[in-house]
Design a protein around this motif. Structure first.
Motif, PDB file in Angstrom:
ATOM      1  N   THR A 166     -12.002 -19.692  -9.893  1.00  0.00           N
ATOM      2  CA  THR A 166     -12.071 -20.654 -10.536  1.00  0.00           C
ATOM      3  C   THR A 166     -11.449 -20.392 -12.092  1.00  0.00           C
ATOM      4  N   GLU A 167     -11.420 -19.276 -12.524  1.00  0.00           N
ATOM      5  CA  GLU A 167     -10.865 -18.985 -13.517  1.00  0.00           C
ATOM      6  C   GLU A 167     -10.399 -17.567 -13.563  1.00  0.00           C
ATOM      7  N   GLY A 168      -9.377 -17.100 -14.447  1.00  0.00           N
ATOM      8  CA  GLY A 168      -9.029 -15.682 -14.453  1.00  0.00           C
ATOM      9  C   GLY A 168      -7.851 -15.224 -13.787  1.00  0.00           C
ATOM     10  N   ASP A 169      -7.092 -14.236 -13.968  1.00  0.00           N
ATOM     11  CA  ASP A 169      -6.072 -13.622 -13.486  1.00  0.00           C
ATOM     12  C   ASP A 169      -6.295 -12.561 -12.480  1.00  0.00           C
ATOM     13  N   ILE A 170      -5.524 -12.598 -11.593  1.00  0.00           N
ATOM     14  CA  ILE A 170      -5.356 -11.163 -10.664  1.00  0.00           C
ATOM     15  C   ILE A 170      -3.654 -10.808 -10.567  1.00  0.00           C
ATOM     16  N   VAL A 171      -3.551  -9.740 -10.965  1.00  0.00           N
ATOM     17  CA  VAL A 171      -2.150  -9.286 -10.731  1.00  0.00           C
ATOM     18  C   VAL A 171      -1.816  -8.001  -9.757  1.00  0.00           C
ATOM     19  N   ILE A 172      -1.174  -8.197  -8.757  1.00  0.00           N
ATOM     20  CA  ILE A 172      -0.942  -6.989  -7.867  1.00  0.00           C
ATOM     21  C   ILE A 172       0.296  -6.587  -7.546  1.00  0.00           C
ATOM     22  N   ASN A 173       0.738  -5.511  -7.938  1.00  0.00           N
ATOM     23  CA  ASN A 173       2.129  -5.039  -8.097  1.00  0.00           C
ATOM     24  C   ASN A 173       3.120  -6.006  -8.457  1.00  0.00           C
ATOM     25  N   GLN A 174       2.623  -6.578  -9.711  1.00  0.00           N
ATOM     26  CA  GLN A 174       3.379  -7.796 -10.604  1.00  0.00           C
ATOM     27  C   GLN A 174       3.506  -8.899  -9.882  1.00  0.00           C
ATOM     28  N   ASN A 175       2.826  -9.079  -8.846  1.00  0.00           N
ATOM     29  CA  ASN A 175       2.543 -10.550  -8.302  1.00  0.00           C
ATOM     30  C   ASN A 175       1.314 -11.121  -9.032  1.00  0.00           C
ATOM     31  N   LYS A 176       1.507 -12.396  -9.436  1.00  0.00           N
ATOM     32  CA  LYS A 176       0.479 -12.996 -10.206  1.00  0.00           C
ATOM     33  C   LYS A 176      -0.144 -14.075  -9.396  1.00  0.00           C
ATOM     34  N   LEU A 177      -1.393 -13.702  -8.639  1.00  0.00           N
ATOM     35  CA  LEU A 177      -1.847 -14.426  -7.652  1.00  0.00           C
ATOM     36  C   LEU A 177      -2.076 -15.868  -7.965  1.00  0.00           C
ATOM     37  N   SER A 178      -2.382 -16.283  -9.130  1.00  0.00           N
ATOM     38  CA  SER A 178      -2.866 -17.607  -9.509  1.00  0.00           C
ATOM     39  C   SER A 178      -1.637 -18.499  -9.774  1.00  0.00           C
ATOM     40  N   ILE A 179      -0.377 -18.150  -9.595  1.00  0.00           N
ATOM     41  CA  ILE A 179       0.731 -19.222  -9.786  1.00  0.00           C
ATOM     42  C   ILE A 179       1.284 -19.308  -8.360  1.00  0.00           C
ATOM     43  N   MET A 180       0.692 -18.695  -7.289  1.00  0.00           N
ATOM     44  CA  MET A 180       1.291 -18.808  -5.934  1.00  0.00           C
ATOM     45  C   MET A 180       0.627 -20.125  -5.319  1.00  0.00           C
ATOM     46  N   SER A 181       1.378 -20.593  -4.351  1.00  0.00           N
ATOM     47  CA  SER A 181       1.204 -21.521  -3.427  1.00  0.00           C
ATOM     48  C   SER A 181       0.321 -20.763  -2.239  1.00  0.00           C
ATOM     49  N   GLU A 182      -0.447 -21.607  -1.603  1.00  0.00           N
ATOM     50  CA  GLU A 182      -0.914 -21.068  -0.272  1.00  0.00           C
ATOM     51  C   GLU A 182      -0.091 -20.310   0.412  1.00  0.00           C
ATOM     52  N   LYS A 183       1.154 -20.858   0.597  1.00  0.00           N
ATOM     53  CA  LYS A 183       1.979 -20.290   1.519  1.00  0.00           C
ATOM     54  C   LYS A 183       2.501 -18.871   1.133  1.00  0.00           C
ATOM     55  N   GLU A 184       2.898 -19.070  -0.147  1.00  0.00           N
ATOM     56  CA  GLU A 184       3.147 -17.697  -0.985  1.00  0.00           C
ATOM     57  C   GLU A 184       2.152 -16.682  -0.686  1.00  0.00           C
ATOM     58  N   ARG A 185       0.799 -17.081  -1.064  1.00  0.00           N
ATOM     59  CA  ARG A 185      -0.289 -16.054  -1.025  1.00  0.00           C
ATOM     60  C   ARG A 185      -0.339 -15.436   0.483  1.00  0.00           C
ATOM     61  N   THR A 186       0.011 -16.088   1.302  1.00  0.00           N
ATOM     62  CA  THR A 186       0.047 -15.655   2.679  1.00  0.00           C
ATOM     63  C   THR A 186       1.054 -14.633   3.026  1.00  0.00           C
ATOM     64  N   ILE A 187       2.275 -15.003   2.412  1.00  0.00           N
ATOM     65  CA  ILE A 187       3.243 -13.921   2.742  1.00  0.00           C
ATOM     66  C   ILE A 187       2.972 -12.496   1.817  1.00  0.00           C
ATOM     67  N   PHE A 188       2.414 -12.900   0.654  1.00  0.00           N
ATOM     68  CA  PHE A 188       2.262 -11.785  -0.182  1.00  0.00           C
ATOM     69  C   PHE A 188       0.940 -11.013   0.595  1.00  0.00           C
ATOM     70  N   ARG A 189       0.078 -11.646   1.322  1.00  0.00           N
ATOM     71  CA  ARG A 189      -1.077 -10.723   1.844  1.00  0.00           C
ATOM     72  C   ARG A 189      -0.392  -9.909   2.957  1.00  0.00           C
ATOM     73  N   ARG A 190       0.435 -10.660   3.735  1.00  0.00           N
ATOM     74  CA  ARG A 190       1.047  -9.859   4.746  1.00  0.00           C
ATOM     75  C   ARG A 190       1.909  -8.556   4.387  1.00  0.00           C
ATOM     76  N   LYS A 191       2.297  -8.893   3.286  1.00  0.00           N
ATOM     77  CA  LYS A 191       3.330  -7.612   2.608  1.00  0.00           C
ATOM     78  C   LYS A 191       2.604  -6.519   2.270  1.00  0.00           C
ATOM     79  N   TYR A 192       1.379  -6.902   1.233  1.00  0.00           N
ATOM     80  CA  TYR A 192       0.944  -5.791   0.510  1.00  0.00           C
ATOM     81  C   TYR A 192      -0.691  -5.531   0.892  1.00  0.00           C
ATOM     82  N   ILE A 193      -1.356  -6.298   1.792  1.00  0.00           N
ATOM     83  CA  ILE A 193      -2.917  -6.180   1.770  1.00  0.00           C
ATOM     84  C   ILE A 193      -3.187  -6.031   3.195  1.00  0.00           C
TER      85      ILE A 193
END
Ligand SMILES: Nc1ncnc2c1ncn2[C@@H]1O[C@H](COP(=O)(O)OP(=O)(O)O)[C@@H](O)[C@H]1O
Ligand SMILES: [Mg+2]
Lengths: 168, 239
Positions: free
Chosen positions: B58-85
């Protein structure tokens, strides 16, 4: 169990004489009670020597009064705020907490917080030790460490219960 | 590195609002193994979901390996997840009618077909979780401990830099749990994988380098294990 800090706790509340102190200390220690009077008086002498306690006159029955000094109060508060590691032979957190309750210690939450952190540190160290011991194949030490871990788990749950009741 | 700042999460269902995370700040270094403990309902799983990009704060920031999750689209988040998580759950969440190998390979199909190289990876993983001869078995024929090992292999198949585990030993007896934790901490040491593990079990949390206690949606207490202190500890114990 520390007679020294037990006496400081009781004198923190009010000045008192030796015999009363013995009775109250036994009640503070609960079932672990039974202290010989000699122990009370040698401890009082040492506390006077260290200027944590003053001899403060006598009552009408000629019994000596003892009183805590500012230094003595400080000494007690420092001890209360020292977390107790699980392998400590000289301290017991439950006793410490009873002392804090007895004087209405206003930093009880800080005490609980620090003890929680100490428990977590103990848990990590014991677990590391446990895995090393398992590699060496020492089954009985392994089981003893698991026993300690179970006790730490109980201690942590107990602190949570204290906190929950403090809040409600 | 993982950086969490001012994280808030509120669930809204009709008139009802549940404020679950109330300003979490957390930094986790690369290769660190962190355990998150706390009473049930305190927001631990919610935190993991947000860290893995499965839900948004709802508020706040998460940055993982220099990727800022809050500015990602849903699709970008999916790609991010596959790559890093990599995710591990309490109830394994395997596909019961597929074989062990098929389950482990599952995340790989999502980004292309199985290559020879990827098959090699799966065989190696199977070996490292102690299931070398189980590749062709259907997972619903395995024990709980074995299923969790399959789930660990699946979580690791993409070589994620961050492993998120939610009560990974919650359904296992103490001996099985210890094996699983041994595995997880071995991957942490050998592959420098960052691990965040939620658990209510002190026996599990003990394997971490740092334990965080959660209470009412904020970090209440934390403690770290230090090698210098451990040496003293050892001396004390052996005495
Ligand atoms: N998707 C959701 N919608 C509404 N409420 C939720 C949702 N997910 C979790 N919650 C609520 O958030 C609180 C924290 O849940 P959770 O993060 O699962 O806690 P924990 O893992 O510490 O037990 C609970 O009160 C739960 O009911
Ligand atoms: Mg949960």
């Amino acid at each position: 169990m520390s007679v020294k800090y037990g006496i400081l706790t009781l004198l923190y509340r009010q000045k008192n004489h030796g015999y009363e102190l013995k009775l109250e200390l036994e009640s503070l220690l609960g079932i672990k009670g039974k202290i010989n009077p000699g122990q009370i008086y040698t401890t009082l002498d040492r506390l006077i020597r260290d200027q944590f306690v003053l001899a403060a006159g006598t009552d009408d029955q000629d019994r000596k009064f003892y009183e805590i000094t500012t230094e003595g109060k400080k000494e007690l508060e420092i001890w209360l705020l020292e977390p107790v590691p699980y392998h400590s032979a000289k301290d017991d957190f439950h006793f410490k907490w009873s002392c804090s309750r007895t004087i209405g210690f206003e930093q009880e939450q800080k005490m609980l917080d620090q003890q929680k952190a100490m428990i977590m540190k103990d848990v990590m160290d014991l677990t590391k030790l446990k895995t090393e011991i398992l590699l060496q194949g020492d089954e009985s030490k392994y089981l003893l460490i698991n026993g300690s871990l179970l006790r730490l788990e109980a201690d942590l749950n107990w602190i949570h219960q204290v906190e929950n009741r403090n809040r409600s | 590195m993982i950086k969490v700042r001012g994280l808030n999460k509120e669930f809204i269902q009709g008139q009802e609002r549940t404020h679950v995370l109330k300003g979490v700040d957390l930094t986790v270094e690369e290769g660190e193994f962190v355990a998150v403990m706390g009473p049930s309902g305190s927001g631990k799983s919610t935190l993991l979901q947000l860290l893995g990009g499965l839900d948004i704060p709802t508020e706040g920031d998460i940055v993982i390996n220099q990727n800022k999750l809050s500015i990602m689209s849903e699709k970008e988040r999916t790609i991010f997840r596959r790559k890093y998580i990599g995710f591990i759950f309490q109830n394994y969440q395997l596909l019961p009618t597929l074989t062990v190998e098929e389950n482990i390979a599952f995340p790989l199909h999502a980004d292309g077909s199985l290559t020879k190289e990827k098959n090699q990876t799966i065989l190696k993983l199977l070996d490292s979780v102690g299931l070398k001869d189980f590749g062709q078995k259907r997972v619903n024929l395995l024990s709980g401990g074995q299923q969790q090992r399959v789930a660990i292999a699946r979580a690791l198949v993409n070589s994620p830099s961050v492993l998120l585990a939610d009560e990974p030993t919650g359904n296992l007896d103490r001996n099985r749990a210890e094996e699983i934790l041994g595995l997880i901490s071995r991957f942490n040491r050998e592959k420098n994988q960052t691990i965040i593990m939620v658990t209510h079990d002190i026996f599990a949390a003990g394997f971490a380098d740092r334990i965080i206690l959660f209470k009412d949606g904020v970090i209440d207490q934390e403690a770290s294990r230090k090698d210098e202190d451990y040496a003293k500890y050892l001396a004390n114990f052996m005495a």
